[in-house]
Design an enzyme around this catalytic site. Sequence first.
Site, PDB file in Angstrom:
ATOM      1  N   ASP A  67       0.858  -1.179   0.000  1.00 40.66           N
ATOM      2  CA  ASP A  67       0.000   0.000   0.000  1.00 40.66           C
ATOM      3  C   ASP A  67       0.901   1.238   0.000  1.00 40.66           C
ATOM      4  OD1 ASP A  67      -2.415   1.589   0.403  1.00 40.66           O
ATOM      5  OD2 ASP A  67      -1.717   1.819   2.467  1.00 40.66           O
ATOM      6  N   ASP A  96      -2.067  -0.393   5.810  1.00 46.67           N
ATOM      7  CA  ASP A  96      -2.324   0.279   7.085  1.00 46.67           C
ATOM      8  C   ASP A  96      -3.794   0.540   7.373  1.00 46.67           C
ATOM      9  OD1 ASP A  96      -2.644   3.726   6.769  1.00 46.67           O
ATOM     10  OD2 ASP A  96      -2.424   2.414   5.043  1.00 46.67           O
ATOM     11  N   ASP A 132      -0.210   5.195   0.840  1.00 42.80           N
ATOM     12  CA  ASP A 132      -0.460   6.196   1.884  1.00 42.80           C
ATOM     13  C   ASP A 132      -0.574   5.555   3.260  1.00 42.80           C
ATOM     14  OD1 ASP A 132      -1.195   8.903   0.322  1.00 42.80           O
ATOM     15  OD2 ASP A 132      -1.965   7.191  -0.804  1.00 42.80           O
TER      16      ASP A 132
END
Length: 273
Positions: A42, A222, A44
């Site tokens: 991922d 996240d 961001d």
Amino acid sequence: MTSELAEMPRDDEMAMRDETPETVPVPHALVPHLSETAILLDIDGTLLELMPTPREVWVPPGLSETLNRLVEQTSGALALVSGRSLNDIDLIFAPDQYPAVGGHGAEMRLAQDSEAVASHAPPMDKELKRRLAAIAKLSPGILLEDKGYSLALHYRLAPHAEKAIYAAVSLIRADLPNAPIEVLPGKFVCEIKHSGFTKASGVRELMTHEPFRGRRPLFIGDDVTDESVFAIMPDLNGLAFSVGRRARGVNGHFDAPSDVREFLANLVDQSAR
């Protein structure tokens, strides 16, 4: 006795602690053979720190070199997995370009030099998008991001507007119960996308293609939107790690994106020996 019981962790909290290790294994022990591994990342909040607005993110020195070396050492089996569009991903990492699953599974690029392809994801209805976009007028701090396949309402600059945003989205959904949309809550963002595709569906599709096919995936994410990928890692004999929080069902976690970047850099160095 009452105070002692109040301080004791609940059963579900204890179960989560049992399910998620406190530390991440050393890179070489975790990934002994990059030639047999697919690295899925991922962006961001995982590779890059979150910023007040999506346009303010930046690539720290050394990260592009690390990613390029990982692409080389995995024979191309590294992919960025993001809610951002492929065009947006390319702008962030320019001039470098990477294999990627973009738009929460709506788009895919299998190699650095290949064309992007849509994964059976129709664009969101224009009238529906117009109604959702109007929610940004609730507060000056709400930022609207049109990704084509989805629409995101960022409220990091207006955290007080969170409840009003979700209430407005709920009213639109109630007014259009048959609209094929899904609401994705994230870190100071409410994203609305066309249903029928997710990051997980994109990763499943990605793993059927070379050079990813037959490899063991390692995914790091996240946010809530990454949980669908966490959930399918056992099906793919893969490993999952969360960032900034101890998500349920993962193999471990990192405290911050800087720790992820350090892990990847060490992984490259150890594999080069």
